[in-house]
Design an enzyme around this catalytic site. Structure first.
Site, PDB file in Angstrom:
ATOM      1  N   GLY A 146     -14.255  -1.549  14.235  1.00 29.16           N
ATOM      2  CA  GLY A 146     -14.109  -2.049  13.304  1.00 29.16           C
ATOM      3  C   GLY A 146     -14.102  -3.397  13.466  1.00 29.16           C
ATOM      4  O   GLY A 146     -13.155  -4.052  14.580  1.00 29.16           O
TER       5      GLY A 146
ATOM      6  N   LYS B  22      -3.169   0.112   8.115  1.00 31.18           N
ATOM      7  CA  LYS B  22      -1.810  -0.038   6.925  1.00 31.18           C
ATOM      8  C   LYS B  22      -2.211   1.094   6.488  1.00 31.18           C
ATOM      9  O   LYS B  22      -2.775   0.035   5.544  1.00 31.18           O
ATOM     10  CB  LYS B  22      -1.775  -1.882   7.192  1.00 31.18           C
ATOM     11  CG  LYS B  22      -1.435  -1.979   9.138  1.00 31.18           C
ATOM     12  CD  LYS B  22      -1.360  -3.853   8.703  1.00 31.18           C
ATOM     13  CE  LYS B  22      -0.821  -4.589  10.466  1.00 31.18           C
ATOM     14  NZ  LYS B  22      -0.525  -5.385   9.518  1.00 31.18           N
TER      15      LYS B  22
ATOM     16  N   GLY C 154       2.535  -5.664  12.296  1.00 34.57           N
ATOM     17  CA  GLY C 154       3.656  -6.406  12.182  1.00 34.57           C
ATOM     18  C   GLY C 154       2.905  -7.173  11.802  1.00 34.57           C
ATOM     19  O   GLY C 154       1.920  -7.894  10.836  1.00 34.57           O
TER      20      GLY C 154
ATOM     21  N   SER D 181       0.962 -10.411  10.730  1.00 32.51           N
ATOM     22  CA  SER D 181       0.174 -11.073  11.749  1.00 32.51           C
ATOM     23  C   SER D 181      -1.617 -10.850  10.123  1.00 32.51           C
ATOM     24  O   SER D 181      -2.250  -9.734  10.433  1.00 32.51           O
ATOM     25  CB  SER D 181      -0.281  -9.749  12.417  1.00 32.51           C
ATOM     26  OG  SER D 181      -0.742  -8.996  12.334  1.00 32.51           O
TER      27      SER D 181
ATOM     28  N   LYS E  74       4.250  -1.642   2.429  1.00 31.97           N
ATOM     29  CA  LYS E  74       4.704  -3.606   2.483  1.00 31.97           C
ATOM     30  C   LYS E  74       3.372  -3.838   1.166  1.00 31.97           C
ATOM     31  O   LYS E  74       2.927  -4.493   1.208  1.00 31.97           O
ATOM     32  CB  LYS E  74       4.898  -4.120   3.695  1.00 31.97           C
ATOM     33  CG  LYS E  74       3.603  -4.166   4.484  1.00 31.97           C
ATOM     34  CD  LYS E  74       2.254  -4.980   4.632  1.00 31.97           C
ATOM     35  CE  LYS E  74       0.825  -4.707   5.205  1.00 31.97           C
ATOM     36  NZ  LYS E  74       0.334  -5.697   5.216  1.00 31.97           N
TER      37      LYS E  74
ATOM     38  N   THR F  25       2.718 -10.832   4.245  1.00 32.51           N
ATOM     39  CA  THR F  25       1.755  -9.922   3.078  1.00 32.51           C
ATOM     40  C   THR F  25       1.790 -10.312   1.666  1.00 32.51           C
ATOM     41  O   THR F  25       1.118 -10.983   0.635  1.00 32.51           O
ATOM     42  CB  THR F  25       2.037  -8.958   3.316  1.00 32.51           C
ATOM     43  OG1 THR F  25       1.881  -8.461   5.165  1.00 32.51           O
ATOM     44  CG2 THR F  25       0.547  -7.671   2.715  1.00 32.51           C
TER      45      THR F  25
ATOM     46  N   SER G  29      -3.185 -12.749   2.542  1.00 30.99           N
ATOM     47  CA  SER G  29      -3.183 -11.463   2.134  1.00 30.99           C
ATOM     48  C   SER G  29      -4.257 -11.215   0.682  1.00 30.99           C
ATOM     49  O   SER G  29      -3.962 -11.175  -0.305  1.00 30.99           O
ATOM     50  CB  SER G  29      -1.850 -10.806   1.773  1.00 30.99           C
ATOM     51  OG  SER G  29      -1.489  -9.771   0.847  1.00 30.99           O
ATOM     52  N   ARG G  30      -4.969  -9.968   1.198  1.00 29.60           N
ATOM     53  CA  ARG G  30      -6.104  -9.899  -0.208  1.00 29.60           C
ATOM     54  C   ARG G  30      -5.603  -8.567  -0.814  1.00 29.60           C
ATOM     55  O   ARG G  30      -5.654  -8.709  -2.199  1.00 29.60           O
ATOM     56  CB  ARG G  30      -6.897  -8.381   0.804  1.00 29.60           C
ATOM     57  CG  ARG G  30      -6.973  -7.136   1.302  1.00 29.60           C
ATOM     58  CD  ARG G  30      -7.932  -7.004   1.578  1.00 29.60           C
ATOM     59  NE  ARG G  30      -8.634  -7.321   3.438  1.00 29.60           N
ATOM     60  CZ  ARG G  30      -9.306  -6.621   3.962  1.00 29.60           C
ATOM     61  NH1 ARG G  30      -9.419  -6.035   3.966  1.00 29.60           N
ATOM     62  NH2 ARG G  30      -9.307  -7.941   5.229  1.00 29.60           N
ATOM     63  N   ASN G  31      -4.314  -8.308  -1.020  1.00 25.06           N
ATOM     64  CA  ASN G  31      -3.110  -7.000  -1.508  1.00 25.06           C
ATOM     65  C   ASN G  31      -2.435  -8.505  -2.586  1.00 25.06           C
ATOM     66  O   ASN G  31      -2.490  -8.003  -3.540  1.00 25.06           O
ATOM     67  CB  ASN G  31      -2.141  -6.289  -1.143  1.00 25.06           C
ATOM     68  CG  ASN G  31      -2.974  -4.753  -0.072  1.00 25.06           C
ATOM     69  OD1 ASN G  31      -3.252  -4.009  -0.984  1.00 25.06           O
ATOM     70  ND2 ASN G  31      -3.502  -5.235   1.462  1.00 25.06           N
TER      71      ASN G  31
ATOM     72  N   GLU H   4      -6.311  -2.083   0.455  1.00 22.78           N
ATOM     73  CA  GLU H   4      -5.078  -1.189   1.059  1.00 22.78           C
ATOM     74  C   GLU H   4      -4.110  -0.966  -0.072  1.00 22.78           C
ATOM     75  O   GLU H   4      -3.162   0.372  -0.485  1.00 22.78           O
ATOM     76  CB  GLU H   4      -4.652  -1.212   2.637  1.00 22.78           C
ATOM     77  CG  GLU H   4      -5.524  -0.996   2.823  1.00 22.78           C
ATOM     78  CD  GLU H   4      -6.558  -0.173   4.018  1.00 22.78           C
ATOM     79  OE1 GLU H   4      -6.241   1.267   3.049  1.00 22.78           O
ATOM     80  OE2 GLU H   4      -7.374  -0.073   5.082  1.00 22.78           O
TER      81      GLU H   4
END
Length: 339
Positions: free
Chosen positions: A9, A110, A141, A143, A196, A253, A259-261, A286
């Site tokens: 990946g 994740k 974690g 990151s 999360k 996050t 954070s793309r979320n 995700e």
């Protein structure tokens, strides 16, 4: 400590972990299904789609042939999107069996698998039998890949039911800016890592609507309570959720534009349709699939998760974000310690 490591990946997280492992003195082979990406990594030492303006070590070699990337691997690190873990694990099992390998397995993804609702270590264990591998570990974690690329101070957790495997993972990744703690609570670490992303979606939506720090802190705190309730229903250690893979990961996050979320939630809060958000992002979000899994698991296990349910309703039942927030705020009063 130097090993031959296959990293599967080449997104932002997988590629920067591969680069870190090279810097730590390992012989690393980075696999991607995308031949153009492999060519870019090998010729220019860049990965512009995922980490713009970063130059990778010229010792990092990328491969588009999975079996070739696995030759001699003593450790295999999976950092593919959650829903691709099983489809990648199948040919990995075939290849390592043919090559006569028995590597350590680590994953840094994740999420929870759709339909089966399995944690990713469970997916790997199903597809790669013990006869073809050593123990499975998970790293998680607070990151962001972008900050690891800058060698910002980062602390994560390496969890495994096998202490020696967790320590092996710890030793592979540790350096002067990347610190790793061990943990034996794989359930708690994986559930915290996955769920999360739901809270990050909610935090982004609050920001998009113009809410301030009070609202965001409330969401993160009560969201952590929900994650802990679901995790402990599976046997997780409640203390895991106040650690790096719990509250630590929520903070990073749910508060950062990296954070793309969070970015997806922010757009939803501004009124951008979900399909448009997904198309514009161009990378896997995700939390969108995880919220489905968490919602269904909560129903199955009779665990109360009102924030998760509200976000599910916004994403999949077309409930307006403001209405979902109003319904949450108007719930019957409860004791904090019993809610």
């Amino acid at each position: 400590m130097s090993e031959k490591i296959a990293v599967l990946g080449a997104g932002s997280w997988g590629s920067i972990l591969a680069n870190l492992l090279v810097e730590n003195g390992n012989d690393v082979r980075l696999w991607s299904y995308n031949a153009q990406q492999v060519e870019e990594l090998n010729s220019k030492h860049t990965n512009e789609k995922y980490l713009p303006n970063f130059t990778y070590s010229d010792k990092l070699v990328a491969y588009s042939d999975l079996k070739e990337a696995l030759i001699g691997a003593e450790t295999v690190l999976f950092v593919v999107p959650t829903q691709a873990v099983r489809s990648v694990a199948k040919p990995v099992n075939e290849a390592i069996e043919e090559l006569g390998l028995k590597p350590y397995l680590i994953h840094g993804s994740k999420g929870i698998e759709e339909n089966t609702y399995l944690r990713l270590s469970e997916v790997l264990a199903e597809e790669i039998p013990e006869s073809n591998r050593k123990a499975i570990s998970v790293i998680s974690g607070p990151s962001h890949a972008e900050e690891v690329a800058k060698k910002d101070i980062t602390l994560i957790t390496a969890a495994s039911e096998d202490l020696e495997a967790a320590q092996h993972t710890q030793q592979l990744f540790m350096n002067d800016y990347f610190r790793v703690y061990t943990n034996d609570d794989v359930i708690g670490v994986e559930i915290g890592a996955a769920l999360k992303n739901i809270i990050a979606l909610g935090a982004g939506a609050l920001n998009g609507l113009g809410y301030g720090d009070n609202a965001k802190a409330a969401l993160m705190t009560r969201g952590l309570a929900e994650i802990s309730r679901l995790g402990t229903s599976f046997g997780a250690n409640p203390f895991t959720f106040i650690g790096l893979s719990g509250v630590g990961d929520i903070i990073v996050t749910a508060t950062s534009t990296n954070s793309r979320n969070w970015r997806a939630g922010n757009e939803l809060g501004k009124g951008v349709p979900l399909d448009t958000v997904v198309n514009q992002m161009g990378m896997v979000i995700e939390g969108l699939t995880t919220v489905k899994a968490a919602y269904e698991l909560a129903k199955q296990r009779h665990v109360e998760m009102p924030i998760t349910e509200a976000i599910y309703q916004v994403l999949y039942e077309n409930k307006a974000v403001k209405e979902a927030i109003r319904n949450l705020m108007q719930r019957e009063g409860r004791s904090e310690n019993n809610d």
